[in-house]
Motif scaffolding. Structure first.
Motif, PDB file in Angstrom:
ATOM      1  N   THR A   1       2.589 -37.210  14.077  1.00  0.00           N
ATOM      2  CA  THR A   1       2.459 -37.943  12.819  1.00  0.00           C
ATOM      3  C   THR A   1       2.555 -39.448  13.053  1.00  0.00           C
ATOM      4  O   THR A   1       1.778 -40.242  12.497  1.00  0.00           O
ATOM      5  CB  THR A   1       3.552 -37.483  11.837  1.00  0.00           C
TER       6      THR A   1
ATOM      7  N   PRO B   1       0.386 -30.449  11.961  1.00  0.00           N
ATOM      8  CA  PRO B   1      -0.434 -30.783  10.780  1.00  0.00           C
ATOM      9  C   PRO B   1       0.272 -30.492   9.461  1.00  0.00           C
ATOM     10  O   PRO B   1       0.069 -31.211   8.474  1.00  0.00           O
ATOM     11  CB  PRO B   1      -1.677 -29.892  10.964  1.00  0.00           C
ATOM     12  N   ARG B   2       1.102 -29.463   9.414  1.00  0.00           N
ATOM     13  CA  ARG B   2       1.833 -29.155   8.183  1.00  0.00           C
ATOM     14  C   ARG B   2       2.866 -30.243   7.880  1.00  0.00           C
ATOM     15  O   ARG B   2       3.058 -30.611   6.710  1.00  0.00           O
ATOM     16  CB  ARG B   2       2.524 -27.797   8.303  1.00  0.00           C
TER      17      ARG B   2
ATOM     18  N   ALA C   1      -3.081 -26.808   8.428  1.00  0.00           N
ATOM     19  CA  ALA C   1      -2.337 -27.838   7.703  1.00  0.00           C
ATOM     20  C   ALA C   1      -1.665 -27.275   6.467  1.00  0.00           C
ATOM     21  O   ALA C   1      -0.701 -27.853   5.959  1.00  0.00           O
ATOM     22  CB  ALA C   1      -3.267 -28.986   7.320  1.00  0.00           C
ATOM     23  N   ASP C   2      -2.152 -26.157   5.976  1.00  0.00           N
ATOM     24  CA  ASP C   2      -1.536 -25.503   4.823  1.00  0.00           C
ATOM     25  C   ASP C   2      -2.036 -24.062   4.795  1.00  0.00           C
ATOM     26  O   ASP C   2      -2.750 -23.621   5.698  1.00  0.00           O
ATOM     27  CB  ASP C   2      -1.875 -26.236   3.519  1.00  0.00           C
TER      28      ASP C   2
ATOM     29  N   ASP D   1       2.692 -33.345   8.803  1.00  0.00           N
ATOM     30  CA  ASP D   1       1.991 -34.569   8.433  1.00  0.00           C
ATOM     31  C   ASP D   1       1.532 -34.518   6.977  1.00  0.00           C
ATOM     32  O   ASP D   1       1.748 -35.456   6.199  1.00  0.00           O
ATOM     33  CB  ASP D   1       0.793 -34.754   9.358  1.00  0.00           C
ATOM     34  N   LYS D   2       0.921 -33.416   6.591  1.00  0.00           N
ATOM     35  CA  LYS D   2       0.414 -33.300   5.224  1.00  0.00           C
ATOM     36  C   LYS D   2       1.550 -33.100   4.221  1.00  0.00           C
ATOM     37  O   LYS D   2       1.535 -33.672   3.117  1.00  0.00           O
ATOM     38  CB  LYS D   2      -0.569 -32.143   5.136  1.00  0.00           C
TER      39      LYS D   2
ATOM     40  N   GLY E   1       1.226 -36.804   3.619  1.00  0.00           N
ATOM     41  CA  GLY E   1      -0.153 -36.715   3.158  1.00  0.00           C
ATOM     42  C   GLY E   1      -1.109 -37.061   4.286  1.00  0.00           C
ATOM     43  O   GLY E   1      -0.707 -37.397   5.406  1.00  0.00           O
ATOM     44  N   ALA E   2      -2.381 -37.021   4.049  1.00  0.00           N
ATOM     45  CA  ALA E   2      -3.377 -37.314   5.084  1.00  0.00           C
ATOM     46  C   ALA E   2      -3.277 -38.776   5.504  1.00  0.00           C
ATOM     47  O   ALA E   2      -3.058 -39.656   4.670  1.00  0.00           O
ATOM     48  CB  ALA E   2      -4.776 -37.025   4.557  1.00  0.00           C
TER      49      ALA E   2
END
Length: 703
Positions: free
Chosen positions: A512, A693-694, A439-440, A696-697, A701-702
Motif C-alpha cells: 500500500t 489488495p484488500r 480486492a474484495d 489497500d481498498k 480506497g484505490a
C-alpha cells in the motif's frame, strides 16, 4: 505436551544426571558414618577411597521419580521438576569428593566422565532418531535432526534457551530431546570442575583451600546470575549453565564441609549434631516437590529450598541411621540405579507418542513412563555397565568410547535430516511468488488465479516470515529502532503499530505504501497489546513491564514526529478479559486520537491453536485434516463488536469472514491452495501479500 517455559510448563525437562564413581553401583555398603580407607599416591599423599553411599542412590531415586511423575502429569507432585536441582547438587558433591580425595589428571577425569555418560546418551539419541524418522512428520523430523546435533554436541541447553526466549519459536511443541538440556549443563560443569583437578599440583591443605575458594567464587557468582535472570528472563535462568553452577557448588560445599567435620568431630557427636539437619533437608526436598507448581518462579530464590535441603541430606544421612535407612530402602535404590537411563528414555517415549496419537490423560502417560523402564534397564545392563566397568581404564580407551558416542548420533542426525528434506520435496529456502489476491468479494484469490500445489510449500511454510524481522524488538527492550520501508525519504508515511499479529502485515502494508510512494514505519513489540493493560509474559515468566514502557515511548515518538498519513493498528485479541480489553482500548484511543492522524484497525486473524505446517506435513498435505473449531478461532473484539471504532472514528477491516468463510463449525488451514498460517496463530507472509489488495481498498480506497 505444553511448550511454555519451565516451570510454567512441562517444557522444563529435568534429568537424573550421573554423579561421580561409586554413586550408582553397589560396592561394599558399610554402615554410616565410616572413614575412608587410604593408600599412598606417588606424591606421598594419602589417596582416599570413598565408601559406597546407599542413601545417595535412594536420594537419586526420589529425584527421578518426582521428575517422571511431573512429566506424566500425575496429580500431587506439582513441583517434581525440582528433581534436576537434587541431581545437580548430588553431582557437585560426588565430583568434588572425587577431586579432593583422589586427584586425577585432566585426561583421566575426562575419560571417566565419557565412559559414564556418553554411551547411554548416544544409545537413546540414535533410537530417538530412528523412532522420529518412522513416526514423526517431516517437519518435526527436521527439528529433531537439529536437536540431535545440539544434544550430541552437549550444548542442547543453549539451543533450547534460545528457542524459549524467541517469542515465535516458543510456540512449537516440545522436542523429544528437550530433556538433554540438563545433560548439557552437567557436562559443561564437568568441563569446568575438571580444571579444578589441576589442583593436583598442589598438596594437602593448599589443594583443599584452592578448591574451596574456587567453589565459593563460582557458586556466589552463579547464584547472583540466577536471581537476576529469573527476574528478567526465565528461559535464560532455567537453561543457562551460568545460572545453574551454584547448585553444583552447593553440593561441592557439602563435600568439603563433610570432609572437614569428619576429620575433627567424633562420630557419635557428629551424628547427634547432624540428625536434625537430615530430617530438615529431607522435608525441604519433599516439600518443594509437593508445594511448588508451574507458576512458581524458578529457579531463582525458590531453588534454594531443594538445593540446600539436598546438601543437608548429603551431610547428615551417613550419620543418621533413620534418614540414611529410609533413603536406602530397596525401591528407592532400584529407582536410583536406573535413574540415568530411565530419565533419558522416558521423555522421547512421551513426546513421540503424543505427537503421533494426540494428547493423553495422565494414566496413559504414567503407563508410557513405566514402560520406559524396560529400555532403560536394557541400556543399563548392556551399554552403561559393560562400557563403564568392562573396558580398559586407560584414558585413551575412555576418550575413544566418548568420541564414538559423539560421532554416531551426529551421523544419525544427518541421515534423519536428509530424509526429511527429501520428504518435504526440497529446501525450505525456495520462495515462490505469491498468487494474485482479490480486492474484495468472497474468494481469496483474484478471478482466474489458480495454485497448482500448496503455497508456500510445506518445506518453507514455517519460515515464511515478513521482511524486517528485526523490527520486532526483543522482549526485554522498551523502545523500537528506526525501521522504515518503501520510500524512506518521503514526508508521508504509514505507521504499523502493535504486537507480532501487527508485524505479520508488513508485506501488505508495504505494498500500500509503495503504490503511493510513501514510507512504511514499523513499530512492533511481540506479546505487547496496544490496549492499555498490564500483562504477564510467560516467556519471561513475569509481569511484562517493558510492554508498558514501550507503549508510552511509542506514543511520545509519534507525538513528537511528523503526523503520519495513517496509523494502522493490529494485534492479538486475547489479552486479558473482554472487559479489560474494552477498558484498555478506551484508554489507548483517548490518547491516540490526540495525534490528529487517521486511525485504522485490522481485526485479528483466526487462531488455529495448532501448528498448521506440522499438521499438514503429518497429513500429507490434506488440508481437510487440519480444520480447527470456529468457536475457538475468534474472541469478542471491542473494536469491531463493541462500538469503540465508531466512537473514535477508526476505520476498520475485518478479514475473519474471508479466512474462515461460511457459517460452519470449522475454519480452514488452507484456502484455495494458500497455506494460511506459519505456526499456531500467525499468518504466512504469502497470505499477507495475497491480502494486500484488500487492505489497500478497505483502508484507503484505490490509489
Amino acid at each position: 505436551m505444553s511448550t511454555a517455559v519451565p516451570p510454567t510448563s512441562s517444557t522444563s525437562s529435568e534429568g537424573p544426571l550421573p554423579g561421580a564413581v561409586r554413586a550408582d553401583r553397589q560396592a561394599a555398603p558399610a554402615p554410616a558414618p565410616e572413614s575412608p580407607s587410604a593408600e599412598m599416591l606417588p606424591t606421598g599423599e594419602p589417596r582416599r577411597r570413598t565408601a559406597f553411599r546407599p542413601d545417595i542412590e535412594g536420594l537419586r531415586g526420589i529425584a527421578v521419580l518426582s521428575v517422571l511423575a511431573f512429566h506424566a502429569a500425575v496429580p500431587g507432585p506439582t513441583g517434581g521438576y525440582v528433581g534436576v536441582d537434587v541431581f545437580f547438587v548430588i553431582s557437585g558433591f560426588l565430583i568434588t569428593g572425587l577431586i579432593t580425595g583422589r586427584p586425577l589428571g585432566l585426561w583421566d577425569f575426562a575419560a571417566r566422565r565419557a565412559r559414564r555418560i556418553l554411551p547411554a546418551a548416544a544409545t537413546v539419541l540414535v533410537a530417538t532418531a530412528a523412532a522420529g524418522g518412522a513416526l514423526l512428520d517431516p517437519l518435526r523430523g527436521t527439528d529433531l535432526a537439529r536437536d540431535l546435533i545440539a544434544a550430541a554436541g552437549q550444548y542442547a541447553n543453549w539451543r533450547f534457551a534460545g528457542q524459549q526466549t524467541d517469542y515465535l519459536a516458543a510456540e512449537r511443541d516440545p522436542s523429544p530431546l528437550q530433556h538433554f538440556w540438563s545433560l548439557g549443563v552437567e557436562n559443561q560443569f564437568y568441563l569446568l570442575w575438571g580444571v579444578l583437578g589441576l589442583a593436583r599440583y598442589l598438596h594437602g591443605r593448599r589443594r583443599t583451600l584452592a578448591i574451596t575458594l574456587a567453589t565459593l567464587a563460582v557458586g556466589g557468582t552463579s547464584l547472583a546470575l540466577c536471581l537476576r535472570w529469573t527476574a528478567t528472563s526465565a528461559p535464560l535462568a532455567y537453561f543457562s549453565t551460568g545460572s545453574r553452577l551454584w547448585e553444583f557448588a552447593a553440593g561441592a560445599c557439602a563435600a568439603l564441609l563433610s570432609g572437614a567435620l569428619a576429620a575433627r568431630t567424633p562420630g557419635r557427636a557428629l551424628a547427634r549434631a547432624l540428625r536434625p539437619l537430615g530430617w530438615a533437608g529431607l522435608a525441604a526436598v519433599l516439600g518443594s516437590i509437593l508445594l511448588y507448581d508451574r507458576t512458581t518462579p524458578f529457579p531463582g530464590a525458590a531453588a534454594l529450598l531443594p538445593v540446600l535441603g539436598t546438601a543437608a541430606v548429603l551431610l547428615a544421612a551417613p550419620s543418621d541411621r533413620l534418614v540414611g535407612g529410609l533413603l536406602a530402602t530397596r525401591p528407592l535404590r532400584a529407582a536410583g540405579r536406573l535413574s540415568y537411563a530411565w530419565y533419558l528414555w522416558h521423555w522421547p517415549v512421551l513426546t513421540i507418542a503424543q505427537a503421533r496419537y494426540g494428547q493423553m490423560p495422565w494414566p496413559a502417560l504414567l503407563a508410557l513412563t513405566a514402560a520406559g523402564a524396560l529400555p532403560a534397564w536394557l541400556t543399563l545392563r548392556l551399554v552403561e555397565q559393560p562400557l563403564r566397568y568392562g573396558s580398559s581404564p586407560a584414558p585413551r580407551r575412555g576418550l575413544a568410547v566418548g568420541a564414538s558416542a559423539l560421532v554416531i548420533p551426529l551421523i544419525a542426525a544427518l541421515t534423519l535430516g536428509g530424509g526429511t528434506v527429501r520428504a518435504l520435496g526440497g529446501a525450505a529456502n525456495a520462495r515462490t511468488a505469491a498468487p494474485a489476491g482479490a480486492a474484495d468479494g468472497p474468494t481469496l484469490l483474484a478471478p482466474g488465479t489458480r495454485v497448482p500445489g500448496l503455497t508456500p510449500s510445506l518445506a518453507r511454510a514455517r519460515e515464511d516470515f515478513p521482511p524486517g524481522k528485526g523490527c520486532e524488538i526483543p522482549l526485554d527492550a522498551d523502545s523500537s529502532p528506526r525501521c522504515l520501508f518503501g520510500n524512506e525519504d518521503s514526508p508521508d508515511r504509514i505507521v504499523l503499530l502493535g504486537d507480532s499479529h501487527a508485524g505479520q502485515w508488513i508485506s501488505a502494508a508495504l505494498k500500500t505504501a509503495e503504490q503511493r510512494h510513501w514510507a512504511l514505519e514499523v513499530l512492533v513489540k511481540p506479546g505487547c497489546p496496544l490496549a492499555t493493560l498490564t500483562v504477564r509474559n510467560d516467556v519471561l515468566g513475569r509481569t511484562y513491564a517493558e510492554c508498558d514502557r514501550w507503549r508510552e515511548n511509542t506514543l511520545a515518538r509519534l507525538t513528537s514526529g511528523p503526523r503520519p498519513r495513517l496509523v494502522l493498528m493490529a494485534g492479538l485479541n486475547r489479552y486479558g478479559s473482554q472487559e479489560e480489553r474494552t477498558v484498555g482500548w478506551t484508554r489507548t484511543l483517548d490518547r491516540r486520537a490526540a495525534l490528529g492522524a487517521p486511525l485504522a484497525y485490522l481485526g485479528d486473524t483466526p487462531m488455529p491453536g495448532k501448528d498448521v505446517p506440522t499438521c499438514l506435513a503429518a497429513s500429507d498435505g490434506r488440508s481437510d485434516a487440519c480444520f480447527f473449531p470456529r468457536g475457538t478461532a475468534f474472541e469478542p473484539d471491542p473494536m469491531l463488536d463493541g462500538g469503540l471504532a465508531a466512537r473514535y472514528g477508526v476505520r476498520t477491516l475485518d478479514l475473519g469472514p474471508v479466512l474462515c468463510p461460511g457459517s460452519g463449525p470449522s475454519c480452514p488451514a488452507v484456502l484455495e491452495g494458500v497455506v494460511l498460517y506459519r505456526d499456531t496463530g500467525h499468518i504466512t507472509d504469502t497470505l499477507a501479500q495475497v491480502l494486500a489488495p484488500r487492505l489497500d481498498k478497505g483502508l484507503l480506497g484505490a490509489p
